[in-house]
Scaffold this active site. Structure first.
Site, PDB file in Angstrom:
ATOM      1  N   CYS A   1       0.901  -1.267   0.069  1.00  0.00           N
ATOM      2  CA  CYS A   1      -0.093   0.091   0.038  1.00  0.00           C
ATOM      3  C   CYS A   1       0.743   1.418   0.051  1.00  0.00           C
ATOM      4  O   CYS A   1       1.730   1.569  -1.144  1.00  0.00           O
ATOM      5  CB  CYS A   1      -0.983   0.014   1.209  1.00  0.00           C
ATOM      6  SG  CYS A   1      -2.506   0.988   1.037  1.00  0.00           S
TER       7      CYS A   1
ATOM      8  N   HIS B   1      -3.493  -5.390   1.077  1.00  0.00           N
ATOM      9  CA  HIS B   1      -3.179  -5.775   2.607  1.00  0.00           C
ATOM     10  C   HIS B   1      -3.700  -7.331   2.760  1.00  0.00           C
ATOM     11  O   HIS B   1      -4.627  -7.639   2.188  1.00  0.00           O
ATOM     12  CB  HIS B   1      -3.943  -4.871   3.740  1.00  0.00           C
ATOM     13  CG  HIS B   1      -3.602  -3.416   3.655  1.00  0.00           C
ATOM     14  ND1 HIS B   1      -2.142  -3.014   4.027  1.00  0.00           N
ATOM     15  CD2 HIS B   1      -4.180  -2.171   3.249  1.00  0.00           C
ATOM     16  CE1 HIS B   1      -2.009  -1.785   4.009  1.00  0.00           C
ATOM     17  NE2 HIS B   1      -3.402  -1.366   3.305  1.00  0.00           N
TER      18      HIS B   1
END
Length: 491
Positions: A334, A421
């Site tokens: 991310c 994630h």
């Protein structure tokens, strides 16, 4: 309303763990139980499915507590989530969706909306479940915050919740902390505090017993039990307080270094690596900590450009470049992935005042932050296997010709970047990634099974060391009348 508030003498006293343990113990008794935290301040969050299949965001701790309760995670279990972007400003997630930002200077002006939302969410859960186990925040004796509180005794008063206070005896001073916590509460609040749970005890319980009897004598309240310290009990954490203790128990042949960013988020992404017997996972905040790593992970962050500047100021950028130049693998997740690209743009100030920053140039991608947050539960293929994860981000990625697609991100040789994630929690993807990067064969470790074993272990400890029947009766019927008042009370 049927329920219980788990308050604590301090932050990190064990509220999240005890709440999860009670959820598991109550669920084993056939009770339909739900976890709840009115307001969580954490950059560790999780996406779950909301109305109409849309993604909603809640604190990671409440998501795990829902698993412990055998309940479906939902936004009502954590109606207010504050994600700090700086020391004085937080992004607000309200009922799972982005609501805006609040600064510490105007906190009390925005609090009314948050409190009303939290109370409605609790009432909704209480109407649908037999028992709601609510987790407090910090300490209920924060006398400077009581007037606006809706997480601790403010919630307890709203729902007439009996309250237990958990204290970490491993820190020392737990008896003073228990007594002082109650003695700083108003008479109305004290009437809802039923007793105590001692957490993280090491040693001979017979030596502790006289102190517990004296505590019951001076407070007129029950000690519901003493949970022992247990090395293998860690669960998905809600904040960064325990990062220093998050190391793999193994001394594996391969060292994994995770960059400890100032605004690190979702550092649970590397928990699955910590279970692998051939890996030793450590967190590092200086170049020396990265020097002998076989694999480096740059995790997510709530302040990508600011943390990238911090990384450069500490010389970590040069350490990452040297690592890649040596042919060693690098993984960005991310915000960490976005740092590895060519440029990061934030024209609307979504994350901060800096409108643009050069990335490290290790991947042929550009990132532009948009006002709308992306919340998704993606599935797809990566490294030849089925993979899944969750997305929580404002960044939109534009990939160049040199970028090979990888889990919503990009890959170039041994440099990997993903917007997903939790992808390493998938056993097949983790095995394929470690084979590709470190040449490891599969260990057969199941991350989901390991989490379930830890939840069962926690439930076993709660059943063995606490008076669960008394706690369940307390949740169903409330406090005994006329609990004694401890002076001086609230100022």
């Amino acid at each position: 309303m049927p329920g219980l508030l788990v308050a604590g003498t301090t932050s990190d006293a064990g509220k999240s763990t005890l709440t999860a343990g009670l959820c598991r113990a109550f669920a084993r008794r056939g009770v339909r139980v739900a976890p709840f935290k009115a307001q969580n301040m954490s950059n560790n969050s999780m996406v779950c499915q909301g109305p109409g299949g849309a993604g909603v965001e809640i604190g990671r701790a409440q998501w795990v507590q829902a698993l412990a309760a055998n309940a479906t995670p939902e936004a009502a279990m954590n109606p207010v989530l504050l994600k700090p972007g700086s020391d004085h400003r937080s992004h607000v997630v309200l009922m799972g969706r982005s609501w805006g930002e609040l600064a510490s200077s105007n906190w009390f002006e925005g609090r009314q909306v948050l409190a009303e939302t939290a109370h409605r969410a609790f009432d909704d859960l209480a109407a649908r479940y037999d028992v709601v186990v609510a987790e407090g925040a910090g300490s209920p004796a924060e006398i400077n915050l009581r007037a606006g509180d809706y997480v601790n005794m403010g919630l307890a008063c709203h729902a007439e919740l009996p309250t237990i206070v958990v204290g970490d005896i491993d820190r020392g001073g737990v008896f003073a902390a228990f007594f002082g916590t109650i003695a700083l509460l108003s008479a109305e609040d004290q009437a809802l505090v039923a007793g105590f749970v001692v957490n993280k005890f090491r040693g001979d319980l017979d030596l502790l017993a006289p102190g517990l009897r004296d505590l019951e004598g001076v407070t007129g309240r029950q000690v519901f039990g003493t949970l022992p310290w247990h090395a293998d009990l860690w669960l998905d954490s809600e904040d960064a307080l325990d990062l220093t203790g998050r190391r793999a128990a193994s001394t594996g042949a391969h060292r994994v270094a995770v960059v400890r960013l100032p605004r690190i988020s979702n550092f649970t992404d590397v928990d699955a690596l910590g279970l692998e017997p051939d890996l030793d996972v450590v967190f590092a905040s200086d170049p020396r900590g990265l020097g002998d790593a076989d694999l480096i992970v740059v995790p997510g962050t709530r302040a990508t450009i600011a943390d990238l500047a911090w990384l450069r100021a500490r010389g970590l950028d040069r350490a990452l470049m040297a690592h890649v130049a040596a042919g060693k693998p690098l993984l960005g997740i991310c915000g960490g992935f976005q740092m590895l690209g060519r440029v990061i743009r934030d024209p609307d100030g979504v994350e901060g005042p800096v409108a643009e920053a050069d990335g490290l140039g290790l991947l042929d991608v550009e990132t532009t932050f948009g006002a709308e947050k992306v919340l998704r539960l993606p599935r797809g293929q990566g490294l030849g296997v089925t993979a899944s994860g969750y997305e929580i981000h404002h960044g939109r990625i534009t990939a160049g010709d040199a970028a090979q697609q990888f889990l919503g991100g990009a890959r170039d040789g041994q440099v990997f970047g993903t917007m997903w994630h939790g992808s390493l929690e998938g056993d097949a993807l983790r095995e394929a990634f470690l084979r590709e990067t470190l040449g490891l064969t599969g260990s057969g470790t199941s991350f989901s099974a390991a989490r379930e074993r830890r939840l069962d272990l926690l439930g076993d400890l709660v059943e063995r060391h606490l008076d669960v029947d008394a706690l369940l009766a307390l949740a169903r019927h409330g406090c005994a009348p006329a609990l004694p008042f401890l002076p001086p009370g609230a100022p």
